[in-house]
Write a protein that holds these residues in place. Structure first.
Motif, short mmCIF file in Angstrom:
data_model
loop_
_atom_site.label_atom_id
_atom_site.label_comp_id
_atom_site.label_asym_id
_atom_site.label_seq_id
_atom_site.Cartn_x
_atom_site.Cartn_y
_atom_site.Cartn_z
N LEU A 8 -1.14 -37.99 -17.03
CA LEU A 8 -0.61 -38.16 -18.23
C LEU A 8 0.92 -39.16 -18.27
O LEU A 8 1.02 -40.10 -18.94
N GLU A 9 1.60 -38.62 -17.26
CA GLU A 9 3.06 -39.17 -17.34
C GLU A 9 2.75 -40.49 -16.69
O GLU A 9 3.73 -41.54 -17.33
N ASP A 10 1.82 -41.08 -16.06
CA ASP A 10 1.65 -42.37 -15.58
C ASP A 10 1.27 -43.31 -16.65
O ASP A 10 1.63 -44.50 -16.90
N GLU A 11 0.70 -42.61 -17.87
CA GLU A 11 0.11 -43.57 -19.00
C GLU A 11 1.07 -43.54 -19.98
O GLU A 11 1.04 -44.33 -21.02
N LEU A 12 2.18 -42.64 -19.98
CA LEU A 12 3.05 -42.59 -21.01
C LEU A 12 4.13 -43.51 -20.82
O LEU A 12 4.59 -43.77 -19.76
N ASN A 13 4.77 -44.11 -21.81
CA ASN A 13 6.06 -44.78 -21.66
C ASN A 13 7.26 -44.06 -21.34
O ASN A 13 7.52 -43.20 -21.89
N ALA A 14 7.60 -44.39 -20.27
CA ALA A 14 9.00 -43.68 -19.69
C ALA A 14 9.96 -43.45 -20.76
O ALA A 14 11.06 -43.04 -20.55
N GLN A 15 10.15 -44.87 -21.52
CA GLN A 15 11.35 -44.79 -22.38
C GLN A 15 11.18 -43.91 -23.70
O GLN A 15 11.86 -43.51 -24.20
N ASP A 16 9.71 -43.48 -23.88
CA ASP A 16 9.55 -42.53 -24.98
C ASP A 16 9.47 -41.09 -24.78
O ASP A 16 9.50 -40.06 -25.44
N PHE A 17 8.66 -41.01 -23.26
CA PHE A 17 8.66 -39.52 -22.89
C PHE A 17 9.40 -39.35 -21.61
O PHE A 17 9.72 -40.21 -20.83
N VAL A 18 9.70 -37.94 -21.34
CA VAL A 18 10.46 -37.60 -20.23
C VAL A 18 9.79 -36.37 -19.42
O VAL A 18 9.75 -35.51 -20.03
N ARG A 19 9.90 -36.50 -18.35
CA ARG A 19 9.52 -35.35 -17.25
C ARG A 19 10.66 -34.27 -17.23
O ARG A 19 11.53 -34.92 -16.53
N ILE A 20 10.57 -33.16 -17.65
CA ILE A 20 11.80 -32.35 -17.60
C ILE A 20 11.52 -31.15 -16.60
O ILE A 20 12.49 -30.40 -16.10
N HIS A 21 10.34 -30.96 -16.21
CA HIS A 21 9.75 -29.94 -15.44
C HIS A 21 8.61 -30.16 -14.94
O HIS A 21 7.78 -30.91 -15.41
N ARG A 22 7.98 -29.49 -13.59
CA ARG A 22 6.84 -29.65 -13.05
C ARG A 22 5.75 -29.32 -14.17
O ARG A 22 4.40 -29.84 -13.97
N SER A 23 5.85 -28.52 -15.11
CA SER A 23 5.10 -28.11 -16.17
C SER A 23 5.31 -28.76 -17.53
O SER A 23 4.54 -28.26 -18.31
N HIS A 24 6.41 -29.56 -17.85
CA HIS A 24 6.58 -29.88 -19.24
C HIS A 24 6.88 -31.42 -19.09
O HIS A 24 8.00 -31.88 -18.23
N ILE A 25 6.37 -32.08 -20.23
CA ILE A 25 6.67 -33.35 -20.72
C ILE A 25 7.19 -33.39 -22.00
O ILE A 25 6.22 -32.76 -22.84
N VAL A 26 8.36 -33.97 -22.49
CA VAL A 26 8.52 -34.06 -23.93
C VAL A 26 9.04 -35.37 -24.37
O VAL A 26 9.57 -36.25 -23.57
N PRO A 27 8.79 -35.61 -25.62
CA PRO A 27 9.32 -36.79 -26.34
C PRO A 27 10.76 -36.88 -26.23
O PRO A 27 11.42 -36.12 -26.63
N ALA A 28 11.34 -37.94 -25.68
CA ALA A 28 12.72 -38.10 -25.64
C ALA A 28 13.46 -38.09 -26.64
O ALA A 28 14.66 -37.59 -27.01
N ARG A 29 13.01 -38.69 -27.94
CA ARG A 29 13.80 -38.82 -29.22
C ARG A 29 13.51 -37.31 -29.87
O ARG A 29 14.25 -37.27 -30.85
N ARG A 30 12.82 -36.51 -29.39
CA ARG A 30 12.76 -35.06 -29.97
C ARG A 30 13.72 -34.21 -29.51
O ARG A 30 13.76 -33.12 -30.15
#
Length: 253
Positions: free
Chosen positions: A186-208
């Protein structure tokens, strides 16, 4: 286009089985596996990349057949069930079989279902998780596999994505979706400017993200606009700190 490589697991008897396996052998590369060796050999074939799909012949959807089907699913190999009988529709609903047919059906219908399954395996684009119809993916959307279906999700609706073994949980405003995908995929498909991987178990929207905070000297967490709090993994902290350094709030305690 090369013929699909099919592992046929035989645990049923009768002339229809022999007739069908003869037909399958004429249109695909077949490896026939007895049930007692099915798990081990299918795993070996999956690791070596020598199988495109699995066809499970069984008299009924008993515990052994269900366990085998679920095991094949964990290997992320498409499979088809061909059963003599099925006493529980709920069991089939819980399984992620790509195709299903009762062996008691008309032979032409059975053959047509198997042909459709083989065509799916031979499709070079099948690993793409987009719509089967060939419609173009809209900007700001992502396609994910959920059970039997491919579902389109608006990126604007995603609140967070968390890992759950071989699955991912996508949190939306009014639903939690369990989808068959890893966070890395999923991380590969998401825009790195909009989403950020913060943990091996979590991805969150940067703007949130509303706050990035120290909890101890070497531990950190983020708080989203909806109040949810997620830990930040040590390996992900340097990248997050660089991105949100101006927003960092240090805990005086």
């Amino acid at each position: 286009m090369p013929s699909p490589r099919l592992n046929v697991i035989l645990s049923s008897n009768g002339d229809i089985r022999r007739e069908l396996t003869g037909f399958i052998s004429s249109v695909s590369e077949v490896t026939t596996t007895p049930p007692r060796l099915a798990r081990e050999l299918t795993e070996t074939m999956a690791r070596s990349g020598n199988v495109d799909g699995v066809l499970i012949f069984a008299d009924e959807a008993d515990s052994d057949t269900i366990g085998l089907a679920k095991h094949v699913d964990t290997l992320d190999i498409p499979y088809m069930l061909a059963l003599g009988q099925c006493g529980s529709a709920q069991v089939l609903f819980e399984l992620a079989s790509r195709e299903f047919i009762l062996i008691s059906r008309d032979f032409d219908q059975i053959r047509a279902t198997i042909t459709r399954f083989l065509a799916y395996l031979a499709d070079p684009s099948r690993k793409y998780r987009g719509p089967k119809s060939g419609a173009s993916q809209l900007p700001g959307d992502i396609w994910v596999r959920q059970g039997y279906a491919e579902r389109r999700i608006s990126l604007n609706e995603i609140r967070s994505i968390s890992a759950d073994k071989d699955y991912a949980i996508i949190e939306l405003p009014n639903a939690s979706l369990l989808v068959r995908a890893t966070l890395a995929t999923l991380e590969d498909e998401l825009n790195a400017q909009d989403f950020v991987r913060i943990h091996r178990s979590h991805i969150v929207p940067a703007r949130r993200i509303r706050e990035v905070r120290n909890t101890t000297r070497h531990s950190h967490q983020v708080r989203l606009e909806n109040g949810e709090v997620f830990p930040v993994g040590k390996t992900y902290w340097p990248r997050l700190r660089k991105r949100f350094r101006s927003q960092l709030i240090r805990n005086p305690g």
